[in-house]
Design a protein around this motif. Sequence first.
Motif, short mmCIF file in Angstrom:
data_model
loop_
_atom_site.label_atom_id
_atom_site.label_comp_id
_atom_site.label_asym_id
_atom_site.label_seq_id
_atom_site.Cartn_x
_atom_site.Cartn_y
_atom_site.Cartn_z
N GLU A 14 -15.95 22.13 6.59
CA GLU A 14 -16.08 23.57 6.40
C GLU A 14 -16.97 23.89 5.21
OE1 GLU A 14 -11.98 24.73 6.09
OE2 GLU A 14 -11.74 24.90 8.28
N GLU A 15 -16.86 23.12 4.13
CA GLU A 15 -17.70 23.32 2.96
C GLU A 15 -19.17 23.05 3.28
OE1 GLU A 15 -15.91 20.81 0.01
OE2 GLU A 15 -14.29 22.22 -0.37
N LEU A 16 -19.44 22.02 4.07
CA LEU A 16 -20.81 21.72 4.46
C LEU A 16 -21.40 22.83 5.33
CD1 LEU A 16 -20.66 17.89 5.22
CD2 LEU A 16 -21.69 19.02 3.25
N ILE A 17 -20.60 23.37 6.24
CA ILE A 17 -21.06 24.47 7.09
C ILE A 17 -21.35 25.70 6.24
CG2 ILE A 17 -20.35 26.09 8.91
CD1 ILE A 17 -18.85 23.65 10.18
N GLU A 18 -20.47 25.99 5.29
CA GLU A 18 -20.69 27.13 4.40
C GLU A 18 -21.95 26.94 3.57
OE1 GLU A 18 -18.58 28.89 0.44
OE2 GLU A 18 -17.24 28.38 2.10
#
Length: 108
Positions: A14-18
């Motif tokens: 999720e952090e990478l997508i954000e």
Amino acid sequence: MSPTEIKQTVKEQEELIEMFDHFVDHHMGNLKGAEIKIWLALLTNVFEGTVHTTAHELAEVIGLSNNSARQALRSLIRMGLIEVVQPPVGRKVKGIYKLHSRTVRTGE
């Protein structure tokens, strides 16, 4: 995988997508093609928050000259989109880099 490990993996994804979304929305339009390629190549190789690589490896993977890859990497570092955790030594000892989607200098 334990439930805790799964939660951690999902959180990292999720952090990478954000990070990717913010990069596209706020930086991609202002960067040169080589800079975009380098940042995206690093993003696809993040493991536990960092990337271990050399400009030479990046150049080979994304089809740039060594010089273009080094210039793009330096440019992204100056902009604060990449942080050098440990500098590389030649082509053999990989550098360690941390990606940012918000520039470190401006605190975007």
